[in-house]
Design a protein around this motif. Structure first.
Motif, short mmCIF file in Angstrom:
data_model
loop_
_atom_site.label_atom_id
_atom_site.label_comp_id
_atom_site.label_asym_id
_atom_site.label_seq_id
_atom_site.Cartn_x
_atom_site.Cartn_y
_atom_site.Cartn_z
N GLY A 55 0.86 -1.11 0.11
CA GLY A 55 0.14 0.06 -0.14
C GLY A 55 0.94 1.31 0.14
N ASN A 56 0.50 2.40 -0.72
CA ASN A 56 1.11 3.71 -0.72
C ASN A 56 2.60 3.38 -1.20
N GLY A 57 2.98 2.44 -2.20
CA GLY A 57 4.24 2.13 -2.54
C GLY A 57 5.17 1.48 -1.75
N ILE A 58 4.56 1.02 -0.51
CA ILE A 58 5.33 0.26 0.52
C ILE A 58 5.03 -1.28 0.37
N THR A 59 6.04 -2.17 0.50
CA THR A 59 5.65 -3.63 0.83
C THR A 59 6.16 -4.05 2.12
N GLY A 95 3.17 7.49 5.24
CA GLY A 95 2.11 7.31 6.17
C GLY A 95 1.67 5.81 6.55
N VAL A 96 2.85 4.94 6.09
CA VAL A 96 2.17 3.26 6.40
C VAL A 96 2.85 2.95 8.12
N THR A 97 2.02 2.48 8.57
CA THR A 97 2.65 2.01 10.02
C THR A 97 2.29 0.24 10.02
N GLU A 172 -0.36 -11.06 16.37
CA GLU A 172 -1.66 -10.08 16.03
C GLU A 172 -0.69 -8.86 15.32
N SER A 173 -1.14 -8.61 14.06
CA SER A 173 -0.37 -7.59 13.31
C SER A 173 -1.26 -6.77 12.58
N THR A 174 -1.05 -5.24 12.68
CA THR A 174 -1.91 -4.41 11.92
C THR A 174 -0.84 -3.66 10.93
N PHE A 175 -1.41 -3.43 9.72
CA PHE A 175 -0.84 -2.85 8.80
C PHE A 175 -1.98 -1.67 8.12
N ALA A 176 -1.48 -0.46 8.43
CA ALA A 176 -2.32 0.84 8.20
C ALA A 176 -1.77 1.88 7.24
N ILE A 177 -2.58 2.64 6.66
CA ILE A 177 -2.16 3.86 6.06
C ILE A 177 -2.81 4.85 6.66
#
Length: 179
Positions: A55-59, A95-97, A172-177
């Protein structure tokens, strides 16, 4: 094809800022997620799981695998033995966390088998794989991954059982923009 879990002492948790070649893994169950802001591939493997989120150019690739599994070191962001508990977070550009929490829990025999049976009975959504027995124990390991998505985020909850060690790995993992 026989699919038996490695010993818990061999496991590592790793996160990469890149995708990994699928030929490196033996996949048992997979799901693709497509949203406007991101897409992801979530897979159960012999020793755990692989999640590749873009997402947003990030892998970002999250891997729970055997330490015997040969994985690249280039752009590895995190590497931990799967022991005890650990929490970590990475803030990437655009803005990716990414945040994660994992625990390895030794469990009493009766409770272990109850949890294992509940996982296989209650798994109506998400990904589930029942591994073959190794011959010494009647029931093989189980992996279950629950996936929750929103417009700009994805959370996975993975549970992997290890009957020989009477242990459970929870991730438990979260990927977010942001925004």
């Amino acid at each position: 094809m026989l699919s038996v879990r490695p010993k818990i002492a061999e496991l590592k948790f790793q996160v990469f800022g890149r995708s990994l070649h699928p030929e490196l893994f033996e996949f048992h169950r997979s799901r693709r997620i497509q949203r406007d802001a991101f897409h992801a591939e979530i897979s159960i493997t012999n020793s755990g799981h692989v999640v590749t989120w873009r997402g947003n150019g990030i892998t970002i690739s999250e891997v729970a695998a055997s330490s015997q599994q040969l994985l690249p070191t280039r752009r590895r962001l995190m590497e931990y033995p799967l022991r005890g508990s650990r929490t970590d977070r990475a803030e990437c550009r655009s803005g990716v966390t990414y945040s994660t929490r994992f625990t390895l829990e030794p469990v009493a025999t009766d409770l272990f088998w109850t949890i294992q049976k509940q996982l296989t009975a209650d798994a109506t959504e998400g990904l589930l794989h029942r591994f073959d027995s190794n011959g010494r124990i009647a029931m093989g390991a189980v992996s279950y991954i629950n996936i929750e998505t929103r417009a700009r985020s994805m959370m996975i909850q993975a549970i992997h059982t290890f009957p020989e060690d009477q242990a459970i790995v929870k991730v438990e993992s979260t990927f977010a923009i942001d925004g």
